[in-house]
Design a protein around this motif. Structure first.
Motif, PDB file in Angstrom:
ATOM      1  N   GLY A 112      36.838  48.392  40.835  1.00 18.27           N
ATOM      2  CA  GLY A 112      35.420  48.235  41.181  1.00 18.27           C
ATOM      3  C   GLY A 112      34.961  46.792  41.050  1.00 18.27           C
ATOM      4  O   GLY A 112      33.864  46.511  40.554  1.00 18.27           O
ATOM      5  N   ILE A 169      36.576  36.436  50.013  1.00 16.14           N
ATOM      6  CA  ILE A 169      35.654  37.541  50.306  1.00 16.14           C
ATOM      7  C   ILE A 169      35.700  37.837  51.810  1.00 16.14           C
ATOM      8  O   ILE A 169      35.657  38.993  52.231  1.00 16.14           O
ATOM      9  CB  ILE A 169      34.225  37.218  49.807  1.00 16.14           C
ATOM     10  N   ILE A 226      43.140  53.806  34.600  1.00 21.85           N
ATOM     11  CA  ILE A 226      44.219  54.545  35.255  1.00 21.85           C
ATOM     12  C   ILE A 226      45.461  54.353  34.378  1.00 21.85           C
ATOM     13  O   ILE A 226      45.863  53.215  34.106  1.00 21.85           O
ATOM     14  CB  ILE A 226      44.492  53.983  36.671  1.00 21.85           C
ATOM     15  N   LEU A 278      42.219  40.604  45.468  1.00 27.82           N
ATOM     16  CA  LEU A 278      43.263  39.907  44.716  1.00 27.82           C
ATOM     17  C   LEU A 278      44.563  40.709  44.673  1.00 27.82           C
ATOM     18  O   LEU A 278      45.641  40.150  44.538  1.00 27.82           O
ATOM     19  CB  LEU A 278      42.767  39.623  43.290  1.00 27.82           C
ATOM     20  N   SER A 280      31.128  31.879  46.358  1.00 30.30           N
ATOM     21  CA  SER A 280      30.801  31.063  47.524  1.00 30.30           C
ATOM     22  C   SER A 280      31.379  31.760  48.748  1.00 30.30           C
ATOM     23  O   SER A 280      32.546  32.151  48.750  1.00 30.30           O
ATOM     24  CB  SER A 280      31.425  29.670  47.339  1.00 30.30           C
TER      25      SER A 280
HETATM   26  C1  LIG Z   1      39.062  31.132  40.140  1.00 37.85           C
HETATM   27  C2  LIG Z   1      38.660  31.921  41.341  1.00 37.85           C
HETATM   28  C3  LIG Z   1      37.583  31.508  42.121  1.00 37.85           C
HETATM   29  C4  LIG Z   1      37.234  32.230  43.264  1.00 37.85           C
HETATM   30  N1  LIG Z   1      36.219  31.784  44.057  1.00 37.85           N
HETATM   31  C5  LIG Z   1      35.967  32.424  45.220  1.00 37.85           C
HETATM   32  C6  LIG Z   1      34.945  31.992  46.078  1.00 37.85           C
HETATM   33  O1  LIG Z   1      34.219  31.041  45.796  1.00 37.85           O
HETATM   34  N2  LIG Z   1      34.764  32.653  47.237  1.00 37.85           N
HETATM   35  C7  LIG Z   1      35.519  33.733  47.587  1.00 37.85           C
HETATM   36  O2  LIG Z   1      35.346  34.286  48.682  1.00 37.85           O
HETATM   37  N3  LIG Z   1      36.440  34.205  46.743  1.00 37.85           N
HETATM   38  C8  LIG Z   1      36.687  33.588  45.590  1.00 37.85           C
HETATM   39  N4  LIG Z   1      37.626  34.073  44.747  1.00 37.85           N
HETATM   40  C9  LIG Z   1      38.262  35.355  45.039  1.00 37.85           C
HETATM   41  C10 LIG Z   1      37.312  36.481  44.604  1.00 37.85           C
HETATM   42  O3  LIG Z   1      36.957  36.300  43.267  1.00 37.85           O
HETATM   43  C11 LIG Z   1      37.979  37.823  44.769  1.00 37.85           C
HETATM   44  O4  LIG Z   1      38.463  37.928  46.084  1.00 37.85           O
HETATM   45  C12 LIG Z   1      36.987  38.923  44.540  1.00 37.85           C
HETATM   46  O5  LIG Z   1      36.311  38.766  43.331  1.00 37.85           O
HETATM   47  C13 LIG Z   1      37.671  40.255  44.568  1.00 37.85           C
HETATM   48  O6  LIG Z   1      38.293  40.563  43.363  1.00 37.85           O
HETATM   49  P1  LIG Z   1      38.925  41.982  43.229  1.00 37.85           P
HETATM   50  O7  LIG Z   1      37.861  43.008  43.425  1.00 37.85           O
HETATM   51  O8  LIG Z   1      40.107  42.058  44.110  1.00 37.85           O
HETATM   52  O9  LIG Z   1      39.485  42.026  41.744  1.00 37.85           O
HETATM   53  P2  LIG Z   1      38.742  42.167  40.324  1.00 37.85           P
HETATM   54  O10 LIG Z   1      37.409  41.563  40.295  1.00 37.85           O
HETATM   55  O11 LIG Z   1      39.747  41.689  39.319  1.00 37.85           O
HETATM   56  O12 LIG Z   1      38.546  43.722  40.122  1.00 37.85           O
HETATM   57  C14 LIG Z   1      39.596  44.569  39.713  1.00 37.85           C
HETATM   58  C15 LIG Z   1      39.030  45.936  39.419  1.00 37.85           C
HETATM   59  O13 LIG Z   1      40.096  46.827  39.133  1.00 37.85           O
HETATM   60  C16 LIG Z   1      39.812  47.540  37.949  1.00 37.85           C
HETATM   61  N5  LIG Z   1      41.084  47.936  37.324  1.00 37.85           N
HETATM   62  C17 LIG Z   1      42.172  47.167  37.158  1.00 37.85           C
HETATM   63  N6  LIG Z   1      43.144  47.878  36.526  1.00 37.85           N
HETATM   64  C18 LIG Z   1      42.624  49.105  36.302  1.00 37.85           C
HETATM   65  C19 LIG Z   1      43.108  50.298  35.669  1.00 37.85           C
HETATM   66  N7  LIG Z   1      44.337  50.372  35.116  1.00 37.85           N
HETATM   67  N8  LIG Z   1      42.296  51.358  35.609  1.00 37.85           N
HETATM   68  C20 LIG Z   1      41.041  51.327  36.146  1.00 37.85           C
HETATM   69  N9  LIG Z   1      40.537  50.242  36.757  1.00 37.85           N
HETATM   70  C21 LIG Z   1      41.303  49.142  36.810  1.00 37.85           C
HETATM   71  C22 LIG Z   1      38.982  46.571  37.121  1.00 37.85           C
HETATM   72  O14 LIG Z   1      38.240  47.237  36.140  1.00 37.85           O
HETATM   73  C23 LIG Z   1      38.095  45.981  38.202  1.00 37.85           C
HETATM   74  O15 LIG Z   1      37.022  46.847  38.455  1.00 37.85           O
HETATM   75  C24 LIG Z   1      37.966  33.384  43.596  1.00 37.85           C
HETATM   76  C25 LIG Z   1      39.014  33.826  42.778  1.00 37.85           C
HETATM   77  C26 LIG Z   1      39.365  33.100  41.673  1.00 37.85           C
HETATM   78  C27 LIG Z   1      40.495  33.582  40.811  1.00 37.85           C
END
Ligand SMILES: Cc1cc2nc3c(=O)[nH]c(=O)nc-3n(C[C@H](O)[C@H](O)[C@H](O)COP(=O)(O)OP(=O)(O)OC[C@H]3O[C@@H](n4cnc5c(N)ncnc54)[C@H](O)[C@@H]3O)c2cc1C
Length: 496
Positions: free
Chosen positions: A14, A341, A180, A328, A51
């Motif tokens: 999430g 994003i 999970i 990610l 951003s």
């Molecule tokens: C340093 C940095 C800067 C960034 N800056 C930008 C930017 O400026 N612009 C841009 O477009 N993108 C940027 N990004 C990328 C952006 O942050 C991500 O693409 C975006 O936040 C999506 O993250 P996510 O949802 O994939 O992962 P996360 O935010 O890590 O979410 C993972 C989810 O999975 C859940 N989860 C994990 N394991 C389990 C489990 N075992 N059981 C239950 N739930 C679990 C967690 O609770 C969480 O809800 C950046 C990334 C980084 C690292």
């Protein structure tokens, strides 16, 4: 005709990716699907990603989001581009804006006229002929329903997740909180059948969307999709995010300030500023990075810096069996051009277009994966450009990236521009000609030649057209309010 094989969709995670997927699927296919999202409050989200690029507006429009409400709720500001500082040489600065530069013709881009004028000694800076760039420089902004201005947002990632969660739950998405523990697979096919929670609950599904962040709990830890490592081209592997209190008016652009072993971002929101240090641990320790970051932020520090490690690259398959990875979990290219994003959004739209109602076939997966790979590889090349095309030789990091071999298509683009001033946008490519142009010129790649179409008009006429173009842009920019004033009137966020 086959019946509907895929009906139950389980989104694991999430963060921004998970809630974007849940919001879009529930809005557009919600009546045909049962959607469950699992997230863990204990694990939390990565908490960065603030951003965006203009396609964020397309996504919001598809979701029927009201811009003012969205901006108020997520403490957003407007973004017209990125200010790149210290990239070509220490002390250099240019803006890569979202705008169009000048007026192009069927024969060639505006920059060929500009290069002709430059050769004749009467051209201004290329940026003089771009409205968005000049507005960004002046700290001005306004938009309305009919305005033709290219912009994106700076947003608070946590608030954005909450905003999308509310929308998704309103459209019937079931949220399960908890960790999970394991993944149950079909013994014959390897397809995922259920996610087993620590509580013992089993969440069954037909299609699983892996949004569990870097760990890739389903796509990698379970299905072993494999990872293509790109760190030889993009060697930064660490980031230190840090939030600070705002000290002045919000500027309508992100700052990307290069340092000795990477770069630093600054993203102005309405209630605070997002900062972060991106670096390569071969050349800089975490302590050095933290000290440099703290020395180069403005305003009271609101959070503890914490190191995030990553490896640049992508999953060999982002769709494998009945699992599609987004965000990610699908791979990572550093946020220099704020593209992650966008990639989530594109992945969701493609999934909805190719939705496997009749089952997850190899052909469908191949189609999805091919498109995802092609898009990401072009974005990767655009990011590599920023490191390769530099005159910096002041640190071993810059020596390494300046002299590295780059992917062949990028090497060709650089040679093409250097020799002839020609730039192009491939089919399906995110970054347009003007983006390539602004970055290549901004990083001191001077073309040796250019198209001589500018010589088809008398020099006085060429000069006058440039003067008129600049004059129109200056007048339009002068008539705008400041970005800060516009925010306060258009979408003032709640006090925090
Ligand atoms: C340093 C940095 C800067 C960034 N800056 C930008 C930017 O400026 N612009 C841009 O477009 N993108 C940027 N990004 C990328 C952006 O942050 C991500 O693409 C975006 O936040 C999506 O993250 P996510 O949802 O994939 O992962 P996360 O935010 O890590 O979410 C993972 C989810 O999975 C859940 N989860 C994990 N394991 C389990 C489990 N075992 N059981 C239950 N739930 C679990 C967690 O609770 C969480 O809800 C950046 C990334 C980084 C690292």
């Amino acid at each position: 005709m086959q019946g509907q094989v895929v009906k139950k969709v389980v989104v694991a995670g999430g963060g921004t990716a998970g809630w974007m997927a849940a919001a879009a699927l529930s809005r557009h296919l919600g009546s045909l699907l049962e959607i469950t999202l699992i997230e863990s409050d204990d694990i939390g989200t990565v908490g960065v990603g603030e951003s965006t690029i203009p396609t964020a507006r397309t996504f919001n429009a598809l979701l029927g989001i009201d811009e003012r409400e969205f901006m108020r709720t997520t403490q957003s500001t407007f973004k017209l581009g990125i200010s790149f500082e210290n990239w070509g040489q220490v002390g250099d600065r240019y803006i890569h804006s979202f705008g169009q530069v000048g007026k192009s013709t069927w024969m060639g881009g505006f920059h060929h006229f500009w290069l002709q004028a430059k050769a004749e000694g009467f051209a201004g800076d290329l940026g003089d002929y771009c409205f968005e760039l000049q507005a960004a420089e002046a700290g001005k902004f306004a938009t309305s329903e009919n305005a033709n201005i290219n912009y994106a947002y700076h947003l608070d990632a946590t608030l954005y997740g909450r905003f999308l969660r509310k929308m998704s739950e309103g459209k019937g998405v079931r949220r399960v909180e908890g960790k999970i523990r394991s993944v149950r697979q079909n013994a014959q096919t390897g397809f995922i059948e259920a996610l087993v929670m620590e509580s013992g609950e089993e969440v069954e599904g037909d299609l699983f969307i892996d949004c569990t962040g870097f760990r890739g709990l389903l796509i990698e830890q379970t299905l072993k999709a494999g990872y293509e490592d790109w760190s030889h081209w993009l060697p930064t592997n660490s980031a230190l995010p840090l939030q600070t209190r705002s000290v002045g008016p919000a500027m309508p652009y992100t700052r990307a300030m290069a340092h000795g072993a990477g770069w630093q971002w600054r993203i102005p929101l309405q209630h605070r500023v997002g900062n972060g240090f991106v670096y390569c641990s071969d050349y800089m320790s975490d302590d050095e990075a933290q000290a440099q970051l703290l020395a180069n932020v403005e305003g009271e520090v609101l959070t503890e810096p914490r190191v995030i490690r990553y490896k640049t690259g992508k999953r060999r398959k982002t769709w494998d069996k009945n699992c599609v990875a987004l965000g990610l979990a699908s791979g990572f290219v550093e946020p220099l051009e704020s593209t992650s994003i966008h990639m989530i959004m594109i992945g969701i739209l493609r999934l909805m277009q190719l939705f496997p109602f009749s089952g997850c076939s190899e052909a469908l997966m191949d189609r999805y994966n091919e498109q995802a790979d092609a898009e990401l590889e072009k974005i990767r090349d655009f990011i590599i450009l920023h490191y390769k095309v530099t005159e910096r030789s002041d640190t071993p990091f810059w020596d390494r990236v300046r002299t590295m071999e780059v992917p062949e298509p990028l090497a060709h683009r650089i040679a093409l521009f250097r020799d002839s001033g020609q730039v192009y946008q491939s089919p399906g490519e995110l970054f347009q000609v003007d983006s390539w142009l602004q970055v290549m010129l901004g990083q001191r790649l001077e073309p040796k030649g250019y198209h001589h179409m500018g010589r088809l008009m008398p020099p006085a006429q060429l000069r006058q057209s440039l003067v008129d173009l600049k004059g129109n842009i200056d007048r339009a920019v002068n008539s705008l309010p400041t970005h800060q004033a516009f925010l306060e009137q258009y979408c003032p966020a709640d006090a925090t």
